[in-house]
Motif scaffolding. Sequence first.
Motif, PDB file in Angstrom:
ATOM      1  N   PRO A 166      18.643 -25.228  43.601  1.00 32.75           N
ATOM      2  CA  PRO A 166      20.102 -25.164  43.466  1.00 32.75           C
ATOM      3  C   PRO A 166      20.498 -23.875  42.757  1.00 32.75           C
ATOM      4  O   PRO A 166      19.741 -23.339  41.943  1.00 32.75           O
ATOM      5  N   LEU A 167      21.656 -23.375  43.081  1.00 30.04           N
ATOM      6  CA  LEU A 167      22.170 -22.156  42.464  1.00 30.04           C
ATOM      7  C   LEU A 167      23.557 -22.446  41.919  1.00 30.04           C
ATOM      8  O   LEU A 167      24.471 -22.811  42.662  1.00 30.04           O
ATOM      9  N   GLU A 168      23.704 -22.316  40.616  1.00 31.06           N
ATOM     10  CA  GLU A 168      25.000 -22.539  39.977  1.00 31.06           C
ATOM     11  C   GLU A 168      25.795 -21.234  39.986  1.00 31.06           C
ATOM     12  O   GLU A 168      25.272 -20.174  39.635  1.00 31.06           O
ATOM     13  N   LEU A 169      27.036 -21.318  40.405  1.00 29.33           N
ATOM     14  CA  LEU A 169      27.932 -20.169  40.384  1.00 29.33           C
ATOM     15  C   LEU A 169      29.101 -20.488  39.465  1.00 29.33           C
ATOM     16  O   LEU A 169      29.603 -21.613  39.472  1.00 29.33           O
ATOM     17  N   PRO A 170      29.539 -19.501  38.702  1.00 30.68           N
ATOM     18  CA  PRO A 170      30.690 -19.763  37.837  1.00 30.68           C
ATOM     19  C   PRO A 170      31.949 -19.963  38.677  1.00 30.68           C
ATOM     20  O   PRO A 170      32.121 -19.337  39.718  1.00 30.68           O
ATOM     21  N   ALA A 171      32.791 -20.859  38.221  1.00 27.40           N
ATOM     22  CA  ALA A 171      34.046 -21.101  38.920  1.00 27.40           C
ATOM     23  C   ALA A 171      34.983 -19.929  38.694  1.00 27.40           C
ATOM     24  O   ALA A 171      35.088 -19.402  37.587  1.00 27.40           O
ATOM     25  N   ASN A 172      35.638 -19.500  39.755  1.00 27.65           N
ATOM     26  CA  ASN A 172      36.633 -18.442  39.626  1.00 27.65           C
ATOM     27  C   ASN A 172      37.948 -19.056  39.180  1.00 27.65           C
ATOM     28  O   ASN A 172      38.348 -20.111  39.675  1.00 27.65           O
ATOM     29  N   ASP A 173      38.602 -18.405  38.259  1.00 25.75           N
ATOM     30  CA  ASP A 173      39.918 -18.868  37.858  1.00 25.75           C
ATOM     31  C   ASP A 173      40.902 -18.537  38.966  1.00 25.75           C
ATOM     32  O   ASP A 173      40.997 -17.392  39.405  1.00 25.75           O
ATOM     33  N   ASN A 174      41.605 -19.535  39.420  1.00 23.47           N
ATOM     34  CA  ASN A 174      42.593 -19.339  40.474  1.00 23.47           C
ATOM     35  C   ASN A 174      43.907 -18.925  39.817  1.00 23.47           C
ATOM     36  O   ASN A 174      44.534 -19.715  39.113  1.00 23.47           O
ATOM     37  N   PRO A 175      44.366 -17.693  40.043  1.00 25.83           N
ATOM     38  CA  PRO A 175      45.588 -17.226  39.380  1.00 25.83           C
ATOM     39  C   PRO A 175      46.825 -18.030  39.769  1.00 25.83           C
ATOM     40  O   PRO A 175      47.788 -18.091  39.013  1.00 25.83           O
TER      41      PRO A 175
END
Length: 100
Positions: A55-64
């Motif tokens: 598994p690869l964890e990716l940081p969540a992008n802040d949705n402006p």
Amino acid sequence: MQIPVLIERVAGNGYRARGGEPFAFTAEGATREEALQKLRESIKEKLSTGAEIVPLELPANDNPWLKMAGTLDLEDPLVKEWIQIMEENRRKEDEDPDYL
């Protein structure tokens, strides 16, 4: 581990079992079970050579846009008119079979 597999009839050769990425293998057999067993062996062989599924964890992008969510005053007459116009345009688009 379970993966989705497509099984389909093959004219004159029984069945074909096909996995999707990362297990993009295809196997054919006289029966469904034989095709699945051959596919299972192909995947098992690939993993036995040192290949790994991780598994690869990716940081969540802040949705402006989320900062503005819920900021409209739905009682404002201008906002009410705007919403009404959008609803009417959507209805017209939904009714038009030639739209898009």
